[in-house]
Motif scaffolding. Structure first.
Motif, PDB file in Angstrom:
ATOM      1  N   SER A   1       9.594  -8.146  -0.052  1.00 21.13           N
ATOM      2  CA  SER A   1      10.813  -7.442   0.369  1.00 21.13           C
ATOM      3  C   SER A   1      10.548  -6.407   1.458  1.00 21.13           C
ATOM      4  O   SER A   1      11.482  -5.753   1.930  1.00 21.13           O
ATOM      5  N   CYS A   2       9.273  -6.241   1.844  1.00 21.71           N
ATOM      6  CA  CYS A   2       8.926  -5.232   2.858  1.00 21.71           C
ATOM      7  C   CYS A   2       9.672  -5.464   4.167  1.00 21.71           C
ATOM      8  O   CYS A   2      10.111  -4.526   4.833  1.00 21.71           O
ATOM      9  N   ILE A   3       9.794  -6.731   4.551  1.00 19.58           N
ATOM     10  CA  ILE A   3      10.359  -7.060   5.860  1.00 19.58           C
ATOM     11  C   ILE A   3      11.826  -6.675   5.965  1.00 19.58           C
ATOM     12  O   ILE A   3      12.346  -6.435   7.052  1.00 19.58           O
ATOM     13  N   ASN A   4      12.515  -6.580   4.845  1.00 21.99           N
ATOM     14  CA  ASN A   4      13.932  -6.226   4.875  1.00 21.99           C
ATOM     15  C   ASN A   4      14.143  -4.784   5.294  1.00 21.99           C
ATOM     16  O   ASN A   4      15.169  -4.456   5.910  1.00 21.99           O
ATOM     17  N   CYS A   5      13.211  -3.899   4.953  1.00 21.73           N
ATOM     18  CA  CYS A   5      13.355  -2.479   5.275  1.00 21.73           C
ATOM     19  C   CYS A   5      12.549  -2.064   6.510  1.00 21.73           C
ATOM     20  O   CYS A   5      13.017  -1.270   7.321  1.00 21.73           O
ATOM     21  N   HIS A   6      11.352  -2.607   6.637  1.00 20.93           N
ATOM     22  CA  HIS A   6      10.452  -2.167   7.707  1.00 20.93           C
ATOM     23  C   HIS A   6      10.551  -3.010   8.971  1.00 20.93           C
ATOM     24  O   HIS A   6       9.892  -2.681   9.964  1.00 20.93           O
ATOM     25  N   GLY A   7      11.321  -4.076   8.949  1.00 16.58           N
ATOM     26  CA  GLY A   7      11.550  -4.840  10.159  1.00 16.58           C
ATOM     27  C   GLY A   7      10.563  -5.972  10.377  1.00 16.58           C
ATOM     28  O   GLY A   7       9.487  -6.008   9.770  1.00 16.58           O
ATOM     29  N   GLU A   8      10.938  -6.883  11.259  1.00 14.10           N
ATOM     30  CA  GLU A   8      10.125  -8.066  11.514  1.00 14.10           C
ATOM     31  C   GLU A   8       8.801  -7.719  12.157  1.00 14.10           C
ATOM     32  O   GLU A   8       7.783  -8.345  11.885  1.00 14.10           O
ATOM     33  N   ASN A   9       8.818  -6.696  13.024  1.00 12.31           N
ATOM     34  CA  ASN A   9       7.596  -6.286  13.709  1.00 12.31           C
ATOM     35  C   ASN A   9       7.040  -4.975  13.162  1.00 12.31           C
ATOM     36  O   ASN A   9       6.327  -4.259  13.866  1.00 12.31           O
TER      37      ASN A   9
ATOM     38  N   LYS B   1      -2.203   0.329  -0.887  1.00 10.54           N
ATOM     39  CA  LYS B   1      -1.988  -0.391  -2.144  1.00 10.54           C
ATOM     40  C   LYS B   1      -1.374   0.528  -3.198  1.00 10.54           C
ATOM     41  O   LYS B   1      -0.512   0.098  -3.987  1.00 10.54           O
ATOM     42  N   ASP B   2      -1.782   1.771  -3.208  1.00 10.41           N
ATOM     43  CA  ASP B   2      -1.221   2.731  -4.157  1.00 10.41           C
ATOM     44  C   ASP B   2       0.268   2.947  -3.886  1.00 10.41           C
ATOM     45  O   ASP B   2       1.083   3.040  -4.816  1.00 10.41           O
ATOM     46  N   ILE B   3       0.640   3.023  -2.610  1.00 11.16           N
ATOM     47  CA  ILE B   3       2.061   3.189  -2.251  1.00 11.16           C
ATOM     48  C   ILE B   3       2.851   1.950  -2.651  1.00 11.16           C
ATOM     49  O   ILE B   3       3.989   2.048  -3.130  1.00 11.16           O
ATOM     50  N   ALA B   4       2.262   0.766  -2.466  1.00 10.34           N
ATOM     51  CA  ALA B   4       2.962  -0.468  -2.826  1.00 10.34           C
ATOM     52  C   ALA B   4       3.275  -0.507  -4.318  1.00 10.34           C
ATOM     53  O   ALA B   4       4.317  -1.047  -4.741  1.00 10.34           O
ATOM     54  N   HIS B   5       2.402   0.065  -5.145  1.00 13.96           N
ATOM     55  CA  HIS B   5       2.614   0.058  -6.597  1.00 13.96           C
ATOM     56  C   HIS B   5       3.476   1.228  -7.061  1.00 13.96           C
ATOM     57  O   HIS B   5       4.389   1.065  -7.867  1.00 13.96           O
ATOM     58  N   ASN B   6       3.197   2.427  -6.545  1.00 15.34           N
ATOM     59  CA  ASN B   6       3.821   3.641  -7.073  1.00 15.34           C
ATOM     60  C   ASN B   6       4.945   4.193  -6.206  1.00 15.34           C
ATOM     61  O   ASN B   6       5.655   5.109  -6.627  1.00 15.34           O
ATOM     62  N   GLY B   7       5.088   3.660  -4.995  1.00 16.81           N
ATOM     63  CA  GLY B   7       6.144   4.143  -4.115  1.00 16.81           C
ATOM     64  C   GLY B   7       5.802   5.481  -3.477  1.00 16.81           C
ATOM     65  O   GLY B   7       4.844   6.149  -3.856  1.00 16.81           O
ATOM     66  N   VAL B   8       6.645   5.897  -2.524  1.00 21.13           N
ATOM     67  CA  VAL B   8       6.473   7.186  -1.861  1.00 21.13           C
ATOM     68  C   VAL B   8       7.802   7.543  -1.184  1.00 21.13           C
ATOM     69  O   VAL B   8       8.493   6.681  -0.641  1.00 21.13           O
ATOM     70  N   GLY B   9       8.163   8.818  -1.230  1.00 19.11           N
ATOM     71  CA  GLY B   9       9.412   9.235  -0.596  1.00 19.11           C
ATOM     72  C   GLY B   9      10.610   8.529  -1.201  1.00 19.11           C
ATOM     73  O   GLY B   9      10.837   8.538  -2.411  1.00 19.11           O
ATOM     74  N   THR B  10      11.408   7.886  -0.324  1.00 20.09           N
ATOM     75  CA  THR B  10      12.583   7.144  -0.793  1.00 20.09           C
ATOM     76  C   THR B  10      12.244   5.733  -1.260  1.00 20.09           C
ATOM     77  O   THR B  10      13.128   5.028  -1.749  1.00 20.09           O
ATOM     78  N   MET B  11      11.000   5.318  -1.104  1.00 14.70           N
ATOM     79  CA  MET B  11      10.585   3.985  -1.548  1.00 14.70           C
ATOM     80  C   MET B  11      10.292   4.018  -3.043  1.00 14.70           C
ATOM     81  O   MET B  11       9.394   4.743  -3.490  1.00 14.70           O
ATOM     82  N   PRO B  12      11.010   3.249  -3.856  1.00 12.78           N
ATOM     83  CA  PRO B  12      10.762   3.262  -5.305  1.00 12.78           C
ATOM     84  C   PRO B  12       9.474   2.532  -5.654  1.00 12.78           C
ATOM     85  O   PRO B  12       8.893   1.812  -4.839  1.00 12.78           O
TER      86      PRO B  12
ATOM     87  N   TYR C   1       6.306  -4.109  -4.728  1.00  6.32           N
ATOM     88  CA  TYR C   1       5.458  -5.273  -4.476  1.00  6.32           C
ATOM     89  C   TYR C   1       5.388  -6.122  -5.749  1.00  6.32           C
ATOM     90  O   TYR C   1       5.097  -5.624  -6.840  1.00  6.32           O
ATOM     91  N   GLN C   2       5.667  -7.425  -5.587  1.00  7.49           N
ATOM     92  CA  GLN C   2       5.709  -8.328  -6.738  1.00  7.49           C
ATOM     93  C   GLN C   2       4.665  -9.439  -6.661  1.00  7.49           C
ATOM     94  O   GLN C   2       4.702 -10.366  -7.472  1.00  7.49           O
ATOM     95  N   GLY C   3       3.726  -9.375  -5.715  1.00 10.88           N
ATOM     96  CA  GLY C   3       2.743 -10.441  -5.540  1.00 10.88           C
ATOM     97  C   GLY C   3       1.460 -10.192  -6.318  1.00 10.88           C
ATOM     98  O   GLY C   3       1.351  -9.291  -7.158  1.00 10.88           O
ATOM     99  N   SER C   4       0.465 -10.998  -6.008  1.00 13.90           N
ATOM    100  CA  SER C   4      -0.827 -10.905  -6.685  1.00 13.90           C
ATOM    101  C   SER C   4      -1.679  -9.814  -6.053  1.00 13.90           C
ATOM    102  O   SER C   4      -1.403  -9.340  -4.935  1.00 13.90           O
ATOM    103  N   ASP C   5      -2.748  -9.428  -6.771  1.00 17.70           N
ATOM    104  CA  ASP C   5      -3.664  -8.412  -6.246  1.00 17.70           C
ATOM    105  C   ASP C   5      -4.411  -8.917  -5.020  1.00 17.70           C
ATOM    106  O   ASP C   5      -4.704  -8.149  -4.096  1.00 17.70           O
TER     107      ASP C   5
END
Length: 258
Positions: free
Chosen positions: A193-201, A222-233, A237-241
């Motif tokens: 889902s990253c591409i929906n918020c951060h854009g194609e490029n 990787k820590d941000i992908a799991h725990n979020g930061v700021g407005t990012m819940p 990230y739902q993929g594999s390690d």
């Protein structure tokens, strides 16, 4: 009575016995005072409108409207600025009696009274005089309205911090970073889902920052992908390690070339 020269027969009393020619009036009888709406008046209006439209298009092509950076709803420090024809209302709600708990007065009550008086003007001033000097109430209210709009617009312009407004909306172009869309890390990025918020490029968007030229290590990403930061819940990230390792390495490598 015998049928004679002075007799007229009418089948319906509502129909005039005198037949009138059904032809348009000859406007040449009143030179310079009136004219036919079609085609004379309408053609002239179209020509004037076309001249102004072409001039406006040339002006917009020569001087494009200035653009600011992408709107960011999370930026609470941004000070908006309305168009010039709303500046007097913008200035009105800055005053204490029309802002805060009394905001309804500046937003609805005072403008409503002003525009209501404008709508009722034909009913309040029904005199036959056309000279402004002989219509004191209408002329006085009109001058009062013009003076109020001019004063509020002027106050809004001179009290606005134009230098700060230019800086807050300035488009800042960062260093160019080449995005390899064939890389494994990018494929993981595109599949999440990253591409929906951060854009194609990875250029970011209204609710998410860009992901290029970050001063972060792969572990921090990787820590941000799991725990979020700021407005990012968290848990976005739902993929594999294994895929997360590829994604973190890819994002961390997006640095401008020296």
């Amino acid at each position: 009575m015998k049928r004679g020269k002075g007799m007229k027969f009418v089948g319906d009393s509502r129909i005039s016995a005198e037949r009138k020619p059904n032809i348009p009036k000859d406007y040449s009888e009143y030179p310079g005072k009136t004219e036919a709406f079609w085609p004379d008046f309408l053609l002239r209006e179209w020509m004037v409108g076309a001249v102004f439209l072409i001039g406006f298009l040339c002006l917009t092509a020569a001087h494009p409207a200035p653009l600011e950076r992408i709107a960011d709803p999370t930026d609470t420090g941004y000070i908006p600025m309305p168009d010039w024809y709303f500046l007097f209302l913008y200035q009105l709600i800055k005053y204490q009696f029309a802002s805060g708990p009394y905001n309804i007065i500046g937003v609805a009550v005072i403008p409503g009274l002003a525009f209501g008086a404008l709508l009722l003007a034909p009913f309040l001033d029904r005199g036959p005089e056309r000279r402004a000097s002989k219509r004191p109430f209408a002329t006085g209210f009109m001058l009062l309205g013009i003076a109020a709009v001019f004063y509020l617009t002027w106050e809004s312009v001179v009290t606005h911090d134009w230098a700060a407004a230019e800086q807050q909306g300035k488009i800042v172009e960062g260093p160019e970073v080449e995005i390899d869309q064939e890389a494994e890390g990018y494929q993981v990025y595109a599949g999440q889902s990253c591409i929906n918020c951060h854009g194609e490029n990875l250029e970011g968007g209204p609710a998410a920052p860009p992901l290029v030229n970050l001063d972060l290590s792969p572990d921090e990403i990787k820590d941000i992908a799991h725990n979020g930061v700021g407005t990012m819940p968290a848990d976005q990230y739902q993929g594999s390690d294994e895929d997360l390792d590829k994604l973190a390495e890819f994002i961390a490598s997006l640095k401008p070339e020296e």
